[in-house]
Design a protein around this motif. Structure first.
Motif, mmCIF file in Angstrom:
data_model
loop_
_atom_site.group_PDB
_atom_site.id
_atom_site.type_symbol
_atom_site.label_atom_id
_atom_site.label_comp_id
_atom_site.label_asym_id
_atom_site.label_seq_id
_atom_site.Cartn_x
_atom_site.Cartn_y
_atom_site.Cartn_z
ATOM 1 N N SER A 142 1.919 1.490 -5.601
ATOM 2 C CA SER A 142 0.544 0.970 -5.682
ATOM 3 C C SER A 142 -0.154 1.352 -6.979
ATOM 4 C CB SER A 142 -0.268 1.447 -4.476
ATOM 5 O OG SER A 142 0.178 0.815 -3.301
ATOM 6 N N GLY A 143 0.030 2.580 -7.443
ATOM 7 C CA GLY A 143 -0.590 2.985 -8.703
ATOM 8 C C GLY A 143 -0.082 2.160 -9.866
ATOM 9 N N ILE A 196 -2.661 -4.552 -13.086
ATOM 10 C CA ILE A 196 -3.791 -5.475 -12.974
ATOM 11 C C ILE A 196 -4.961 -5.041 -13.850
ATOM 12 C CG2 ILE A 196 -5.567 -6.345 -11.390
ATOM 13 C CD1 ILE A 196 -3.442 -6.245 -9.163
ATOM 14 N N GLU A 197 -5.312 -3.760 -13.779
ATOM 15 C CA GLU A 197 -6.536 -3.280 -14.419
ATOM 16 C C GLU A 197 -6.363 -2.951 -15.897
ATOM 17 O OE1 GLU A 197 -7.896 -0.016 -12.096
ATOM 18 O OE2 GLU A 197 -8.320 -1.232 -10.313
ATOM 19 N N LYS A 250 -5.369 -11.414 -5.910
ATOM 20 C CA LYS A 250 -6.659 -10.759 -6.168
ATOM 21 C C LYS A 250 -7.533 -11.692 -6.992
ATOM 22 C CE LYS A 250 -8.729 -6.496 -7.914
ATOM 23 N NZ LYS A 250 -8.508 -5.223 -8.650
ATOM 24 N N THR A 256 -1.488 -12.407 -10.528
ATOM 25 C CA THR A 256 -2.577 -11.523 -10.132
ATOM 26 C C THR A 256 -3.658 -12.302 -9.384
ATOM 27 O OG1 THR A 256 -2.178 -10.032 -11.986
ATOM 28 C CG2 THR A 256 -4.374 -9.990 -11.016
ATOM 29 N N ASN A 316 0.874 -1.176 0.000
ATOM 30 C CA ASN A 316 0.000 0.000 0.000
ATOM 31 C C ASN A 316 0.904 1.217 0.000
ATOM 32 O OD1 ASN A 316 -2.131 1.776 0.235
ATOM 33 N ND2 ASN A 316 -2.288 1.528 2.459
ATOM 34 N N GLN A 329 -1.609 -1.376 -9.559
ATOM 35 C CA GLN A 329 -3.023 -1.350 -9.914
ATOM 36 C C GLN A 329 -3.209 -1.235 -11.425
ATOM 37 O OE1 GLN A 329 -5.269 1.622 -7.803
ATOM 38 N NE2 GLN A 329 -7.183 1.132 -8.855
#
Length: 630
Positions: A23-24, A30-31, A84, A80, A18, A27
């Protein structure tokens, strides 16, 4: 016995992140990156090639290394899933894995290109054809998928393939005494050994390492056979110029002294050598790795952690040849350096390995992907005239999924553990659960690193006990202070790690302050391109100038020796980053004359530098790392 041979990494599944810096990125991986890369693999034909429906005349033709792109995507997606869960992604993985399984041949062989495009040429051109390289990435994908999901759907397929490979290659009568021109399978087989416990996979890895570079040279023998069959050596001229140094088969690995050839191949080879040194307690492999490491870091490493200056061989040239604008510095090579450094760190818990790992991670690796996760650098120069930009994809698309799998498993690189010792290599906000042999230990980091050097580490053992916490003092840090539960301490230091040994109880806190000034960095005088130039570094980050902040003609700027650097946290720069501001001299043109006898006039201008890893995320333009010094 190697002193730190019992040291092992804390798996990323036991680490949560975190962090303001990372973190960005994670993320976006993943996205954006992983779904986007699947779509690229689908639209370019890589996925459908697994159906084995290609016929002569069809376009596109399945390439010899397409399978590796699919494999790295599977690996990244599996990592991933491990942290998640995502039912839709898991179903997509199941679909792609079913296609891979359907492409496997009755004898276990699995390679799209050599099944449908050149079915009669299996294992006939190990020097150039990437069969074992693709197999290696499939192995890593299978291991990752099994560890993430517990499913054996891909693992069983790959074990069959590896058993076929083990029957095909080796020193026994009827076997080929070959090895791959592009190393990768060697390190992958060690991973397969770990999850299966099958010693034959470790032995096969050792065979490939030990056979490399032996005489008579296997690549000569297979070429002679191909020519006898009427084939032409399409890469004859290229290999004549690069020699067997290109694929590090010029000598047996234990005799190699200089880092040579294709940079990615070299990193994967050295990673496997370090793996086997650890597994087999082989000091001869460890010593070879140490020699090669010294050659790289003393003569062939960019300040950004990039490696391999030449596009001709995608790799190394001579000592101190580190051009900036033409630097190749492939993203995959920097990733390979992270792999190798991490393995060396577990042979010998020495700061020099973690320092290089950090340098590459914070600079030369993540420069390879845009902040939105959808554009990529193959090459990472240290200067640009404004024509270099990240691309959506590449025909040779090794770098995008390589970045994705590294970021998806980034937590692997932060901590290590052994009985009665916890080791912290990187400063990343989050938490981890470690296994110290007798009990579990929770570590929680609070930090804004690399934007400042304050790190708070909470130590929570299950029960009060005496053990060591080893914390790296980075090589860039000239001064560090440590407090434990608010009290100043002066810990012992060993190989760049601060050693805190005491009776630890839940709620104990280590406060580490790393002095983080802006530093001027100068290259070795034999690096011709950097003579008279200076680079700016703050903490682990290398800085650069961009045209968007400073107007054009960056090379006309001169950094005064008395320049005072102002550090400012800029919220709208990459969602928050520290920029450096200072006054510089700019060379001015007086009139149209091409030459003159007077020294050029200068004017003072305000300059802003930003972290190199962020460049080319805003308006396109020039970029410069090594600045002229007044």
């Amino acid at each position: 016995m190697m002193e730190h041979a019992s040291l092992r990494a804390v798996p990323f599944t036991d680490v949560t992140i975190n962090d303001a810096f990372w973190s960005g990125r994670l993320q976006a991986n993943i996205e954006q990156t992983i779904p986007y890369q699947y779509e690229q693999c689908k639209t370019t034909g890589r996925v459908d090639a697994l159906k084995l429906e290609w016929k002569p005349g069809d376009e596109p033709v399945p390439h010899i290394f397409w399978d590796s792109d699919i494999a790295k995507w599977i690996e990244a997606a599996s990592y991933t899933l491990a942290t998640k869960p995502d039912a839709q992604l898991e179903a997509l993985l199941d679909e792609v894995i079913a296609l891979l399984a359907s492409a496997q041949q009755p004898d276990g062989y699995l390679n799209t290109h050599f099944t449908v495009v050149e079915p009669g040429k299996r294992w006939t051109n190990l020097r150039d054809a990437h069969e074992l390289y693709c197999a290696g990435h499939l192995i890593e994908a299978a291991v990752a998928h099994y560890q993430a999901t517990g499913k054996r759907s891909l693992l069983d397929v790959i074990c069959r393939y590896c058993d076929h490979i083990a029957q095909t290659f080796g020193p026994n009568p009827g076997q080929k005494r070959g090895y791959c021109g592009h190393e990768e399978i060697e390190l992958a087989l060690v991973k397969l050994y770990h999850v299966t416990g099958e010693r034959r996979y470790l032995d096969l890895s050792a065979y490939f390492i030990n056979e490399r570079g032996q005489q008579p040279h296997y690549f000569d023998l297979e070429l002679k056979e191909r020519l006898k069959q009427g084939e032409k050596d399409r890469l004859a001229e290229f290999h004549r110029t690069v020699g067997y140094e290109y694929n590090q088969s010029h000598k047996p690995v234990r005799e190699q002294v200089h880092v040579v050839g294709h940079a990615v191949r070299a990193m994967y080879l050295y990673s496997a050598m370090a793996d086997l040194a650890w597994e087999l307690q082989d000091d001869t492999l460890k010593q070879a790795c140490e020699r090669l490491w010294a050659d790289l870091c003393e003569k062939k490493l960019y300040i950004t952690g990039g490696i391999g200056p030449s596009g001709h061989n995608e790799g190394f040239t001579r000592a101190y040849d580190l051009p900036n604008e033409t630097a190749y510095a492939e993203t995959c090579a920097a990733i390979g350096l992270v792999f190798w450094a991490h393995r060396m760190l577990h042979l010998d818990c020495d700061r020099r390995y973690a320092d290089v790992m950090e340098r590459a991670l914070y600079n030369g690796v993540i420069s390879g992907v845009s902040l939105d996760g959808r554009k990529f650098f193959y090459e990472n120069p240290l200067a640009s005239n404004g024509q270099v930009h990240r691309q959506d994809w590449f025909e040779c698309a090794c770098c995008p999924p390589n970045v994705a799998r590294l970021l998806a498993s980034f937590g692997n690189y932060i901590y290590s553990q052994r009985e009665e010792e916890a080791v912290i290599h990187l400063f990343v906000q989050g938490s981890a659960t470690l296994d110290l042999g007798t009990q579990k230990l929770s570590l929680k980091q609070q930090t804004r690193y690399p934007w400042d050097g304050e790190v708070r580490i909470q130590v929570d053992p299950e029960q009060s006990a005496r053990f060591r916490v080893r914390v790296r003092q980075p090589g860039w840090c000239r001064k560090a202070t440590v407090r434990v539960n608010g009290e100043p301490v002066q810990p012992a230091s060993e190989r760049g790690y601060l050693i805190l040994e005491r009776e630890w109880s839940q709620g104990d806190v280590i406060e580490l302050t790393l002095h983080m000034p802006v530093e001027r960095v100068y290259a070795h005088p034999q690096v011709r391109e950097d003579r008279g130039r200076v680079a700016l570094q703050r903490g682990p980050l290398v800085y650069c100038l961009e045209e968007v902040d400073n107007s054009s003609d960056l090379d006309a700027l001169l950094v005064p020796q008395t320049a005072d650097f102002t550090q400012t946290y800029v919220q709208d720069l990459a969602s928050g980053a520290v920029a450096l501001s200072f006054e510089a001299q700019r060379l001015e043109a007086d009139g149209p004359s091409l030459y003159r006898t007077e020294r050029p006039r200068t004017s003072m201008v305000q300059v802003r530098a930003v972290p190199y890893c962020l460049w080319d995320n805003r308006s396109p333009g020039e970029m410069l790392v090594w600045l002229r010094e007044a």
